[in-house]
Design a protein around this motif. Structure first.
Motif, PDB file in Angstrom:
ATOM      1  N   PHE A  77       0.832  -1.207   0.000  1.00  0.00           N
ATOM      2  CA  PHE A  77       0.000   0.000   0.000  1.00  0.00           C
ATOM      3  C   PHE A  77       0.863   1.251   0.000  1.00  0.00           C
ATOM      4  N   PRO A  78       0.427   2.335  -0.613  1.00  0.00           N
ATOM      5  CA  PRO A  78      -0.878   2.573  -1.238  1.00  0.00           C
ATOM      6  C   PRO A  78      -1.012   2.008  -2.650  1.00  0.00           C
ATOM      7  N   GLY A  79       0.014   1.338  -3.126  1.00  0.00           N
ATOM      8  CA  GLY A  79      -0.064   0.707  -4.430  1.00  0.00           C
ATOM      9  C   GLY A  79       0.185   1.649  -5.592  1.00  0.00           C
ATOM     10  N   VAL A  80       0.301   1.043  -6.769  1.00  0.00           N
ATOM     11  CA  VAL A  80       0.543   1.793  -8.000  1.00  0.00           C
ATOM     12  C   VAL A  80      -0.414   1.271  -9.066  1.00  0.00           C
ATOM     13  N   LYS A  81      -1.026   2.158  -9.801  1.00  0.00           N
ATOM     14  CA  LYS A  81      -2.027   1.773 -10.795  1.00  0.00           C
ATOM     15  C   LYS A  81      -1.457   0.855 -11.858  1.00  0.00           C
ATOM     16  N   SER A  82      -0.188   1.041 -12.210  1.00  0.00           N
ATOM     17  CA  SER A  82       0.428   0.226 -13.258  1.00  0.00           C
ATOM     18  C   SER A  82       1.469  -0.733 -12.692  1.00  0.00           C
ATOM     19  N   GLY A  83       1.370  -1.035 -11.382  1.00  0.00           N
ATOM     20  CA  GLY A  83       2.350  -1.888 -10.732  1.00  0.00           C
ATOM     21  C   GLY A  83       2.003  -3.363 -10.811  1.00  0.00           C
ATOM     22  N   SER A  84       2.494  -4.124  -9.832  1.00  0.00           N
ATOM     23  CA  SER A  84       2.220  -5.558  -9.767  1.00  0.00           C
ATOM     24  C   SER A  84       0.732  -5.784  -9.513  1.00  0.00           C
ATOM     25  N   LEU A  85       0.298  -7.022  -9.632  1.00  0.00           N
ATOM     26  CA  LEU A  85      -1.105  -7.354  -9.419  1.00  0.00           C
ATOM     27  C   LEU A  85      -1.559  -6.924  -8.027  1.00  0.00           C
ATOM     28  N   ALA A  86      -0.761  -7.231  -6.998  1.00  0.00           N
ATOM     29  CA  ALA A  86      -1.101  -6.834  -5.632  1.00  0.00           C
ATOM     30  C   ALA A  86      -1.119  -5.316  -5.496  1.00  0.00           C
ATOM     31  N   SER A  87      -0.149  -4.656  -6.114  1.00  0.00           N
ATOM     32  CA  SER A  87      -0.061  -3.203  -6.039  1.00  0.00           C
ATOM     33  C   SER A  87      -1.254  -2.525  -6.708  1.00  0.00           C
ATOM     34  N   ARG A  88      -1.729  -3.100  -7.786  1.00  0.00           N
ATOM     35  CA  ARG A  88      -2.893  -2.543  -8.487  1.00  0.00           C
ATOM     36  C   ARG A  88      -4.158  -2.644  -7.638  1.00  0.00           C
ATOM     37  N   LEU A  89      -4.324  -3.783  -6.976  1.00  0.00           N
ATOM     38  CA  LEU A  89      -5.488  -3.939  -6.107  1.00  0.00           C
ATOM     39  C   LEU A  89      -5.424  -2.971  -4.932  1.00  0.00           C
ATOM     40  N   ALA A  90      -4.246  -2.842  -4.328  1.00  0.00           N
ATOM     41  CA  ALA A  90      -4.072  -1.897  -3.221  1.00  0.00           C
ATOM     42  C   ALA A  90      -4.408  -0.480  -3.665  1.00  0.00           C
ATOM     43  N   ASN A  91      -3.942  -0.101  -4.836  1.00  0.00           N
ATOM     44  CA  ASN A  91      -4.196   1.240  -5.363  1.00  0.00           C
ATOM     45  C   ASN A  91      -5.678   1.473  -5.613  1.00  0.00           C
ATOM     46  N   GLU A  92      -6.355   0.448  -6.137  1.00  0.00           N
ATOM     47  CA  GLU A  92      -7.788   0.570  -6.410  1.00  0.00           C
ATOM     48  C   GLU A  92      -8.570   0.758  -5.114  1.00  0.00           C
ATOM     49  N   LEU A  93      -8.201   0.016  -4.093  1.00  0.00           N
ATOM     50  CA  LEU A  93      -8.863   0.134  -2.794  1.00  0.00           C
ATOM     51  C   LEU A  93      -8.645   1.517  -2.183  1.00  0.00           C
ATOM     52  N   ILE A  94      -7.423   1.991  -2.264  1.00  0.00           N
ATOM     53  CA  ILE A  94      -7.080   3.278  -1.647  1.00  0.00           C
ATOM     54  C   ILE A  94      -7.687   4.460  -2.393  1.00  0.00           C
ATOM     55  N   THR A  95      -7.736   4.390  -3.702  1.00  0.00           N
ATOM     56  CA  THR A  95      -8.221   5.540  -4.477  1.00  0.00           C
ATOM     57  C   THR A  95      -9.732   5.534  -4.688  1.00  0.00           C
ATOM     58  N   GLU A  96     -10.339   4.346  -4.754  1.00  0.00           N
ATOM     59  CA  GLU A  96     -11.759   4.258  -5.089  1.00  0.00           C
ATOM     60  C   GLU A  96     -12.687   4.145  -3.883  1.00  0.00           C
ATOM     61  N   ILE A  97     -12.181   3.612  -2.769  1.00  0.00           N
ATOM     62  CA  ILE A  97     -13.060   3.349  -1.632  1.00  0.00           C
ATOM     63  C   ILE A  97     -12.712   4.175  -0.394  1.00  0.00           C
ATOM     64  N   ILE A  98     -11.452   4.183  -0.005  1.00  0.00           N
ATOM     65  CA  ILE A  98     -11.054   4.830   1.248  1.00  0.00           C
ATOM     66  C   ILE A  98     -11.434   6.318   1.312  1.00  0.00           C
ATOM     67  N   PRO A  99     -11.353   7.091   0.216  1.00  0.00           N
ATOM     68  CA  PRO A  99     -11.761   8.506   0.319  1.00  0.00           C
ATOM     69  C   PRO A  99     -13.215   8.703   0.749  1.00  0.00           C
ATOM     70  N   HIS A 100     -14.062   7.690   0.586  1.00  0.00           N
ATOM     71  CA  HIS A 100     -15.480   7.823   0.916  1.00  0.00           C
ATOM     72  C   HIS A 100     -15.786   7.490   2.376  1.00  0.00           C
ATOM     73  N   VAL A 101     -14.829   6.888   3.102  1.00  0.00           N
ATOM     74  CA  VAL A 101     -15.147   6.359   4.425  1.00  0.00           C
ATOM     75  C   VAL A 101     -14.638   7.266   5.543  1.00  0.00           C
ATOM     76  N   ASP A 102     -15.244   7.082   6.717  1.00  0.00           N
ATOM     77  CA  ASP A 102     -14.871   7.855   7.901  1.00  0.00           C
ATOM     78  C   ASP A 102     -14.179   7.012   8.962  1.00  0.00           C
ATOM     79  N   PHE A 103     -14.429   5.706   8.925  1.00  0.00           N
ATOM     80  CA  PHE A 103     -13.854   4.829   9.952  1.00  0.00           C
ATOM     81  C   PHE A 103     -13.702   3.433   9.357  1.00  0.00           C
ATOM     82  N   VAL A 104     -12.591   2.753   9.707  1.00  0.00           N
ATOM     83  CA  VAL A 104     -12.296   1.432   9.146  1.00  0.00           C
ATOM     84  C   VAL A 104     -12.059   0.429  10.272  1.00  0.00           C
ATOM     85  N   LEU A 105     -12.641  -0.752  10.118  1.00  0.00           N
ATOM     86  CA  LEU A 105     -12.338  -1.902  10.970  1.00  0.00           C
ATOM     87  C   LEU A 105     -11.774  -2.993  10.072  1.00  0.00           C
ATOM     88  N   ASP A 106     -10.518  -3.357  10.295  1.00  0.00           N
ATOM     89  CA  ASP A 106      -9.833  -4.330   9.456  1.00  0.00           C
ATOM     90  C   ASP A 106      -9.560  -5.585  10.278  1.00  0.00           C
TER      91      ASP A 106
END
Length: 324
Positions: A113-142
């Motif tokens: 994390f935070p990943g790279v859009k054109s990186g490895s498969l894992a990095s791409r997923l991390a980037n998608e999660l960070i850019t597409e979902i996390i900006p919308h949330v206020d609190f996270v339980l992992d």
């Protein structure tokens, strides 16, 4: 907290207040060109309120966390009284399918994390999660689980020195609150850098579902939602059975010898210095080594592996702890 009375646009889906939809993180396809999507379950109330995200399965073999989020969905706990609840039961869908901790390329998703859009498969997923979902949330339980065959006592992990995190961790109600630094390039560290409060829950061991661990996780999630006024009245909120124990310092007790290993202590127990915790033996009945506690402390992790090598971590014991 954000005003969730507006239309939410996420992952190409438009979700109005009062709607429930399933979006998907579209990352890659299998070799057969079969798409592999990461389902994202979004439930919104008509009443405005905060947005809470529940995540699990960053490591594909950590099924306890997956079971906790599954129960939140199956029981309808994820249908908020106000605000929005987003659930991602399995982030690392590739590892989950293969019962593996890592991605197909061998990478640990929780170290890219935070990943790279054109990186490895894992990095791409991390980037998608960070850019597409996390900006919308206020609190996270992992939700996480002990790696390999090491069984973690139910615990919340946070960094020391943040009163807000202390309060939320106590509210969650796990038996232990363990102070640990945010690891670089981890999901927790990235959320913190983005100003998104996050609690990391650990419990149990990989490829195993433990009822106590999952119940603690589900009850903790309900307490958090109740605190935000998001839990519907048909769900009861129980008080924790006991006050949490803060672990401010801890250490691993490692094997001095290779051999067959058996623990004779139990998780969460307060042991005394010199107390026998387990035995290391050989297959031939010629050798028996007693593993003893180097100090008085709580056992917060036990290695359940029957065969161990010299240097393997056997027990995680608190060095400094206090009750609140």
């Amino acid at each position: 907290m954000k005003d969730s009375a507006t239309i939410l646009k996420i992952l190409g889906e438009t979700i109005k207040p009062g709607e429930n939809k399933e979006a998907a993180l579209n990352i890659a396809k299998l070799h057969t060109q079969t798409p592999v999507d990461v389902p994202v379950i979004i439930s919104r109330s008509k009443k405005p309120g905060p947005t809470v995200l529940f995540t699990a399965g960053i490591h594909g073999d950590e099924v306890n966390g997956v079971e906790i989020v599954r129960q939140l969905i199956a029981k309808g706990i994820n249908k908020p009284k106000k605000g929005t609840i987003i659930c991602i039961p399995v982030i690392n869908i590739f590892g989950f399918i293969n019962m593996s901790r890592s991605f197909p390329d061998g990478r640990d998703l929780n170290r890219v994390f935070p990943g790279v859009k054109s990186g490895s498969l894992a990095s791409r997923l991390a980037n998608e999660l960070i850019t597409e979902i996390i900006p919308h949330v206020d609190f996270v339980l992992d939700f996480h689980t002990g790696g390999a065959l090491r069984f973690n006592a139910p615990q919340i992990r946070i960094e020391e020195g943040n009163p807000e995190y202390d309060a939320m961790a106590e509210l969650f109600g796990a038996p232990f609150i363990v102070y640990s630094k945010n690891l670089g390039r981890s999901f927790r560290n990235t959320c913190n850098q983005m100003g998104k409060p996050i609690l990391l829950y650990e419990g149990g061991k990989s490829l195993h579902i433990d009822a106590n661990v999952t119940n603690t996780g589900v009850n903790g999630a309900k307490r958090i939602l109740h605190h935000f006024g998001m839990l519907r009245s048909n769900f009861k909120v129980s008080k924790p059975k006991k006050d949490p124990i803060y672990v401010t310092d801890s250490k691993w007790i490692r094997a001095k010898y290779s051999g067959m290993f058996k623990s004779i202590t139990r998780i969460e127990k307060l042991v005394k210095k010199g107390e026998v915790l387990g035995h290391i033996t050989d297959p031939y009945g010629k050798f028996n080594h007693f593993v003893k506690a180097p100090n008085t402390g709580y056992i917060i992790n036990i290695n359940d592996a029957p065969l161990i090598y010299q240097g393997d971590a056997l027990f995680h014991i608190s060095l400094e702890h206090e009750k609140q």
